[in-house]
Scaffold this active site. Structure first.
Site, PDB file in Angstrom:
ATOM      1  N   VAL A  46       2.004   2.550   2.966  1.00  0.00           N
ATOM      2  CA  VAL A  46       3.068   2.387   1.978  1.00  0.00           C
ATOM      3  C   VAL A  46       3.348   3.725   1.291  1.00  0.00           C
ATOM      4  O   VAL A  46       4.505   4.054   1.007  1.00  0.00           O
ATOM      5  CB  VAL A  46       2.697   1.305   0.931  1.00  0.00           C
ATOM      6  CG1 VAL A  46       3.746   1.221  -0.169  1.00  0.00           C
ATOM      7  CG2 VAL A  46       2.532  -0.054   1.594  1.00  0.00           C
ATOM      8  N   CYS A  47       2.310   4.507   1.063  1.00  0.00           N
ATOM      9  CA  CYS A  47       2.438   5.764   0.304  1.00  0.00           C
ATOM     10  C   CYS A  47       3.512   6.696   0.859  1.00  0.00           C
ATOM     11  O   CYS A  47       4.349   7.184   0.089  1.00  0.00           O
ATOM     12  CB  CYS A  47       1.090   6.476   0.218  1.00  0.00           C
ATOM     13  SG  CYS A  47      -0.189   5.497  -0.605  1.00  0.00           S
ATOM     14  N   PRO A  48       3.563   6.970   2.175  1.00  0.00           N
ATOM     15  CA  PRO A  48       4.591   7.904   2.635  1.00  0.00           C
ATOM     16  C   PRO A  48       6.009   7.372   2.436  1.00  0.00           C
ATOM     17  O   PRO A  48       6.932   8.148   2.218  1.00  0.00           O
ATOM     18  CB  PRO A  48       4.268   8.112   4.116  1.00  0.00           C
ATOM     19  CG  PRO A  48       3.399   6.984   4.512  1.00  0.00           C
ATOM     20  CD  PRO A  48       2.668   6.551   3.274  1.00  0.00           C
ATOM     21  N   GLU A  50       7.033   5.585  -0.107  1.00  0.00           N
ATOM     22  CA  GLU A  50       7.347   5.825  -1.522  1.00  0.00           C
ATOM     23  C   GLU A  50       7.590   7.304  -1.808  1.00  0.00           C
ATOM     24  O   GLU A  50       8.525   7.662  -2.523  1.00  0.00           O
ATOM     25  CB  GLU A  50       6.184   5.371  -2.405  1.00  0.00           C
ATOM     26  CG  GLU A  50       5.930   3.913  -2.428  1.00  0.00           C
ATOM     27  CD  GLU A  50       4.832   3.589  -3.408  1.00  0.00           C
ATOM     28  OE1 GLU A  50       5.084   2.775  -4.302  1.00  0.00           O
ATOM     29  OE2 GLU A  50       3.733   4.170  -3.292  1.00  0.00           O
ATOM     30  N   LEU A  51       6.729   8.147  -1.284  1.00  0.00           N
ATOM     31  CA  LEU A  51       6.858   9.586  -1.531  1.00  0.00           C
ATOM     32  C   LEU A  51       8.142  10.144  -0.925  1.00  0.00           C
ATOM     33  O   LEU A  51       8.794  11.011  -1.518  1.00  0.00           O
ATOM     34  CB  LEU A  51       5.630  10.318  -1.017  1.00  0.00           C
ATOM     35  CG  LEU A  51       4.330   9.984  -1.765  1.00  0.00           C
ATOM     36  CD1 LEU A  51       3.127  10.554  -1.027  1.00  0.00           C
ATOM     37  CD2 LEU A  51       4.359  10.464  -3.192  1.00  0.00           C
TER      38      LEU A  51
END
Length: 187
Positions: A46-48, A50-51
């Protein structure tokens, strides 16, 4: 948690920023708006997304006078490796702070006990270093950078217009409210 309205605590760390390693501290945020965008870990799922979404809004945020600091408990070296190997992360031009000693995550109260990772959390800090907005979601729930921009515009407006507040779904240029006894029970 009682964090809204509190001042950010001191920190100093290394950042991967526009192809360089630079030192960043809490004093770098003085006099400007800042976003601290915590995420659990580099090289995850999920992090990439969002970033990258935040990277797509970075120029808009810069235009509002906002600096962005993404933060995970990874090192600045890991941030560089991720930036160099991922097309999504390669779009990032904002600071990627390393927090391997957990100082920043602890300062903001988002370090997961016994895990060593930060929660998925966003904090908007005003030019006086005071936290005005916070959002924390579970690990599987990604954030929306457009909504973050909307909230920042509302926070900037409220700061510039004492005595006015922004109602739900307020958009720049929309009607605000002036709280008074005359509005009680009429909204």
């Amino acid at each position: 948690m009682g964090i809204i309205g509190s001042k950010i605590k001191p920190f100093t760390t290394q950042s991967y920023y526009q192809g360089k390693f630079v030192e960043v501290s809490d004093t770098d945020t003085a006099g400007k708006w800042a976003v601290f965008f915590f995420y659990p870990a580099d090289f995850t799922f999920v992090c990439p997304t969002e970033l990258e979404d935040l990277a797509d809004q970075y120029e808009t945020l810069k235009g509002l006078g906002v600096e962005v600091y993404s933060v995970s408990t990874d090192t600045h070296f890991s941030h560089k490796a991720w930036h160099d190997s991922s097309p999504a992360i390669g779009k990032i031009n904002y600071h990627m702070l390393g927090d391997q000693n957990h100082t920043i995550a602890n300062n903001f109260g988002v370090l997961r006990d016994g895990v060593g990772l930060a929660d998925r959390a966003t904090f908007v800090v005003d030019p006086d270093g005071v936290i005005q907005v916070m959002e924390i979601t579970s690990e599987g729930v990604g954030r929306n950078a457009e909504e973050l921009v909307r909230k920042i515009k509302a926070a900037v407006y409220v700061r510039a217009h004492p005595g006015e507040v922004c109602p739900a779904k307020w958009e720049e240029g929309g009607e605000t409210l002036a709280p008074s006894i005359d509005l009680v029970g009429k909204i």
